[in-house]
Design an enzyme around this catalytic site. Structure first.
Site, PDB file in Angstrom:
ATOM      1  N   ASN A 166       3.223 -12.233   7.233  1.00 49.81           N
ATOM      2  CA  ASN A 166       2.726 -12.127   5.864  1.00 49.81           C
ATOM      3  C   ASN A 166       1.581 -13.088   5.588  1.00 49.81           C
ATOM      4  O   ASN A 166       1.477 -14.166   6.152  1.00 49.81           O
ATOM      5  CB  ASN A 166       3.861 -12.314   4.859  1.00 49.81           C
ATOM      6  CG  ASN A 166       4.352 -13.741   4.839  1.00 49.81           C
ATOM      7  OD1 ASN A 166       3.790 -14.585   4.145  1.00 49.81           O
ATOM      8  ND2 ASN A 166       5.365 -14.029   5.631  1.00 49.81           N
TER       9      ASN A 166
ATOM     10  N   CYS B 269       0.036   2.337 -16.362  1.00 47.80           N
ATOM     11  CA  CYS B 269       0.081   3.688 -16.934  1.00 47.80           C
ATOM     12  C   CYS B 269       0.307   4.756 -15.876  1.00 47.80           C
ATOM     13  O   CYS B 269       1.015   5.730 -16.101  1.00 47.80           O
ATOM     14  CB  CYS B 269      -1.216   3.996 -17.684  1.00 47.80           C
ATOM     15  SG  CYS B 269      -1.349   3.057 -19.196  1.00 47.80           S
TER      16      CYS B 269
ATOM     17  N   GLY C  28       9.701 -13.633  15.325  1.00 45.47           N
ATOM     18  CA  GLY C  28       9.941 -12.193  15.219  1.00 45.47           C
ATOM     19  C   GLY C  28       9.354 -11.461  16.402  1.00 45.47           C
ATOM     20  O   GLY C  28       9.517 -11.882  17.537  1.00 45.47           O
ATOM     21  N   GLY C  29       8.656 -10.360  16.107  1.00 49.08           N
ATOM     22  CA  GLY C  29       8.114  -9.506  17.160  1.00 49.08           C
ATOM     23  C   GLY C  29       7.174 -10.255  18.081  1.00 49.08           C
ATOM     24  O   GLY C  29       7.368 -10.277  19.306  1.00 49.08           O
TER      25      GLY C  29
END
Lengths: 333, 683
Positions: free
Chosen positions: B113, B186, B21-22
């Site tokens: 990641n 919640c 990638g980059g």
């Protein structure tokens, strides 16, 4: 800004970087015009970065014909004789760069930069020169400074595993984010000639040895009438002799410029590609900062040496012009 | 540097690059220019338009093709003689096992990641291959994050390059990495207070409910499924009725989630005692029946369009993604996008998951999140901004990637040179390798700052054999929870095998017979204390990943967990938090895993390595900064807590530092530098 909007195509292509510097900066970039001279490895890296960033136009000047040495650290020149034969380095690089981003105009200009007049330089917002003698750097820098508009001037040089960037933004106003606020700042830059004329003895003790070493090599080449980089191991005694003289004249302890460093700079005629990538990356970042008026720009020298791994900023100027906060209070977005 | 010695080291080297990638594009280019001859690339991704601004080996015409393959072809154009082997695959695939890794002299990471980074780290440790790890903002370890936070944000980015060599330097996982942010259910379902809560609701609940896997657990209707409504009825709400057209269906969904559900929530007065009451929004507030029908004329002729070209914005004439939509516009986009999903992408419904590059999905989520935000009085956001939040988009520019790639190659060459020089010069001390922080603040004098690598953390569960401690409710938590939330999510294992003494509780593999598969499937649904070999407080489990060749031991400690959903409202739960139970704010999974992250967010209580590091730093402060006013020492030690388990506490401290003036920061940089010197001196 004039409120002109980015096109859908631009927003899609530049999505990730607009998230870094904002749509406003992207618009300014797309309206700016860059001139580069001397297509060496670090400059090729810089060109790639700035074309990807989406400037308005990039003009290349380098009339040399392609040789084997030229493509050692320059990925813009395919090593295929059918492609480069009979073409100048600038022409071959131009063809490669155009492919990186169809939205940027990449052009070639022929001729000697030092003979071009003010009306030529007036077309540009940024001028980057590489492999220039001291005299040529000074000349081009002065031409830029004489214009009524402000042109950012940079020099970049990589020797062996070392790199140097010089920056002259004249009187530069910019904004930066400090905590939650946007602060307006201003910086005053000296010209290249003014900077290198600062007496060495007034420079701080910690000033990078590369700064001194680069000046010694530069002066040697100038005195011997050599082109930039036309220097080799047999020149070492001459260089060391000159170093001694300059150090004496400047009352600088000669050990501040290690002989081994000078030797390295002389031997490494070829550029070292990782250093080109780093120097070209830093330069790209600086030009984007200068054009967008966002973030602290470099003032006014940057040095990188693989040996210690440090990337150091040196402020070599005569006057004590620090950053001046003009006004506060503009909140960001 | 450009010596014969390093040229031969480069030429003879076999290099594995993970990620094209980059950073990967820049890295492959710089490796090729530097003279590397034999490179393997692994990348599972294909090229997207938004990659083109920095991944310069790719062109518009390559969109949709394999990154690894296109990158190879592009580089062979300017370096035809070299050997580049592309693998269009996931680095976690079983073919990339320890044997595969062993063939390389060095592994270079250009990943985006945490998960893949941890996996590669383990394989490099198992294969004993040096790893050069890199990252830009967003994926840095906690230490680095904290150091970076000292400098104010500007337009440029920051990054880091680290060398990991088994037994000599710390491994990638020696310092805990910040976990992805999670939110209590919640807050998302009932009491959002920030735009990101609305995004999570729109993306993970509403979008998933309407277009995703119907069998997935979904908390969307937590509110409306209690008391009066049976859960059956609630489910029906999201099914399209036979007599409904898409316009009517969309408006019914709209009215249900933005109107009815809000009214229902409002009826619980207690919740709104200290909160601003939300406003129910109904589609009739904006659209007459007629107008809706006008909008309903969707052109069916372009059914075959590629999904990226399906856009509600386009058909509604909304152009600028930076504009914030009015509530009316959001309403229209919501209904239009929903309709287009059903009209043009019907086949995908039921298995869609949110993808930031899916224009229609981004439009739907932006619209839904903005309507919900309007209802709760939260500021609205543009599609561009919403996309960034929903897609966790990391800022990326070419310049930072180029610099990082240059630094990676320099470190890789040093690693390789050490290999070849070993016999001639004796062993070269490892401090020659380093981490380089790529900084940006000019007044600090340094843009690139080298720092000595740290020693391995003796308490690291990955590169040492320290057992972990898991606090878990053994009467409530199923083995599935343990496998999914701990073994896979927290420990990053791919093919886990779980043992209690010599009894196998669970394993994954292709060569299992049917009995075993059935057995393990049954185990997954059992709570820990009821497994064939019961897991209780005091049990020690052994968890192993055969692919990563990683084994670790986990001591189990039983701990109570209250089930929030059995309570009427969120407020009740809050009033009970003084009991010895989990705080759902911090541990939404109801499990606490400790061991290598022992230190709480309190100054000076880190693991062994960090203590040593801190002590060194403090000593140096005394030696070097005598003339400085007091207070620096404390600050430095705060900066240097790498083991803080919880990000929030640290955040406050970093903020404090931000208030300091420039000179203080300069001192810290010098301090870090002197830590470096000290280490050298010690050797």
């Amino acid at each position: 800004m004039d409120g002109e909007e980015l096109t859908e195509q631009e927003t899609a292509l530049y999505d990730r970087q607009i998230r870094v510097w904002g749509a406003d900066a992207q618009r300014r970039l797309s309206k700016s015009h860059i001139l580069v001279y001397g297509m060496k490895g670090a400059v090729a890296e810089f060109c790639k970065n700035i074309v990807l960033a989406g400037v308005g136009s990039l003009t290349l000047v380098d009339d040399r014909l392609v040789t084997e040495e030229a493509f050692s650290a320059n990925f813009l020149i395919p090593p295929n004789e059918n492609v480069y034969s009979g073409k100048t380095i600038a022409e071959v690089c131009c063809n490669s760069l155009k492919e990186f981003n169809p939205m940027v105009r990449v052009l070639v200009e022929k001729g000697d930069l030092s003979s071009f007049g003010g009306e030529f330089y007036d077309k540009f917002d940024v001028v980057v020169v590489s492999c220039c003698s001291v005299a040529k750097k000074n000349l081009i820098n002065e031409k830029c400074r004489k214009l009524s508009k402000r042109v950012a001037f940079y020099t970049v040089d990589c020797r062996d595993s070392c790199g140097e960037i010089f920056v002259d933004l004249q009187n530069h106003k910019y904004s930066k984010q400090k905590l939650e606020e946007t602060v307006e700042c201003q910086l005053q830059y000296p010209s290249f000639e003014e900077a290198i004329s600062v007496p060495w003895k007034v420079l701080p003790r910690k000033t990078s040895k590369l700064y001194f070493a680069m000046r010694v090599i530069e002066q040697f080449e100038e005195a011997e009438g050599r082109g930039v980089g036309e220097i080799s191991v047999p020149d070492l005694p001459g260089v060391l002799k000159l170093k001694k003289e300059i150090c004496e004249a400047n009352s600088l302890n000669a050990s501040r410029i290690p002989d081994t460093l000078l030797e390295r700079l002389i031997m490494g005629a070829r550029e070292f590609p990782p250093v080109c990538a780093i120097i070209g990356g830093i330069l790209g970042q600086e030009v984007i900062k200068a054009l967008s008026g966002k973030g602290d720009p470099l003032k006014n020298f940057f040095f990188f040496d693989v040996m210690d791994g440090k990337g150091i900023v040196e402020d070599i100027s005569n006057t004590e012009t620090g950053r001046v906060a003009v006004s506060r209070g503009l909140t960001l977005e | 540097m450009a010596s014969e010695g390093h040229l031969s080291a480069i030429k003879g080297a076999k290099v594995l690059m993970v990620g094209a990638g980059g950073i990967g594009c820049e890295l492959l280019k710089t490796l090729a220019l530097s003279g590397f001859q034999d490179i393997h690339i692994i990348d599972m991704d294909t090229i997207e338009v938004s990659n083109l601004n920095r991944q310069f080996l790719f062109r518009q015409s390559h969109v949709g093709q394999s990154k690894a393959k296109v990158a190879r072809d592009a580089v062979l154009n300017f370096r035809p003689g070299m050997s580049i082997t592309p693998h269009h695959a996931n680095v976690k695939d079983p073919e990339f096992n320890v044997e595969f890794f062993k063939q390389f002299n060095v592994v270079l990471n250009g990943l985006d990641n945490l998960d893949a980074r941890r996996h590669v780290n383990r394989l490099c440790l198992a294969a004993d291959v040096p790893l050069v790890e890199s990252g830009t903002t967003g994926f840095l370890g906690q230490v680095i994050k904290m150091i970076f936070s000292l400098w104010q944000q500007s337009i440029s980015l920051k990054g880091q390059v680290t060398v990991h060599i088994k037994g000599k330097t710390e491994c990638y996982e020696c310092q805990p990495k910040p976990a992805p942010k999670t939110y209590p259910v919640c807050t998302i379902t009932s009491t959002p207070s920030k735009f990101v809560h609305c995004i999570v609701w729109a993306k993970d609940l509403l979008f998933a409910k309407l277009f995703g896997d119907k069998n997935q657990e979904n908390d969307l209707n937590v509110r409306s499924s209690d008391a009066t409504n049976s859960s059956e009825q609630a489910k029906d709400v999201f099914e399209r009725r036979k007599d409904e057209d898409f316009g009517q269906y969309g408006r019914r969904i709209y009215d249900h989630v933005f109107g009815y559900n809000i009214e229902l929530a409002l009826s619980n007065e207690e919740t709104w005692n200290k909160r601003k009451r939300p406003r129910p929004i109904y589609s009739k507030d904006f659209l007459s029946e007629e107008l809706n029908h006008q909008n309903g004329n969707v052109d069916n002729s372009c059914l075959t369009d590629a999904f990226s070209s399906v856009s509600a914005m386009a058909s509604l004439g909304l152009k600028n993604p930076q504009d914030k939509w009015s509530l009316l516009e959001s309403t229209r986009v919501f209904l239009e996008a929903l309709k287009q999903f059903f009209l043009k992408r019907e086949k995908e419904i039921g298995n869609l998951s949110f993808d930031k590059d899916d224009q229609l999905a981004v439009e739907f989520v932006t619209a839904a999140a903005n309507i919900r935000a309007a209802s709760f009085g939260i500021p609205l956001h543009s599609l561009f901004e919403a996309k960034g939040i929903a897609g966790n988009i990391v800022h990326a520019v070419a310049t930072t990637n180029a610099i990082i790639a240059g630094l990676i190659v320099i470190e890789a060459i040093k690693v390789l040179q050490k290999d070849t020089d070993n016999y001639r010069c004796g062993s070269i001390p490892f401090y020659l390798f380093r981490m380089t922080y790529c900084l940006e603040h000019v007044s600090r004098k340094m843009l690139l700052m080298p720092v000595e690598p740290y020693e391995p953390n003796k308490a690291c569960y990955v590169c040492s054999e320290t057992p972990l401690l898991l606090e878990i409710n053994t009467y409530r938590s199923k083995l599935r929870d343990f496998v999914e939330k701990i073994v896979k999510a927290k420990l990053g294992m791919n093919f886990p095998l779980i043992m209690h003494g010599s009894n196998l509780l669970y394993e994954v593999g292709d060569d299992l017979d049917d009995d075993m598969v059935a057995n393990y499937a049954a185990n997954l649904e059992k709570v820990l204390s009821e497994l064939p070999s019961p897991v209780n407080s005091g049990t020690m489990l052994t968890v192993e990943d055969l692919q990563q060749e990683l084994v670790c031991s986990i001591n189990i400690k039983h701990r109570m967990l209250l089930n929030f959903h059995s309570f009427q409202g969120w407020e009740n739960v809050h009033s009970l938090t003084n009991l010895d139970e989990f705080d759902e704010e911090k541990e939404p999974d109801g499990m606490v895993l400790t061991g290598w992250t022992q230190a709480p967010a309190v100054v000076g209580n880190g693991g062994s390595t960090s203590n040593a590091r801190q002590a060194e730093a403090e000593k140096d402060t005394e030696v070097d900064e005598i003339s400085e006013p007091s207070g620096k020492k404390r600050k430095l030690s705060e900066v240097d807590i790498p083991n803080a388990a919880d990000g929030t506490g640290n955040h406050k401290e970093v903020k404090e530092l931000d208030d300091d003036d420039d000179d203080d920061d300069l001192v810290m940089l010098d301090d870090l530098d002197s830590v470096t010197n000290k280490k050298k001196r010690l050797q």
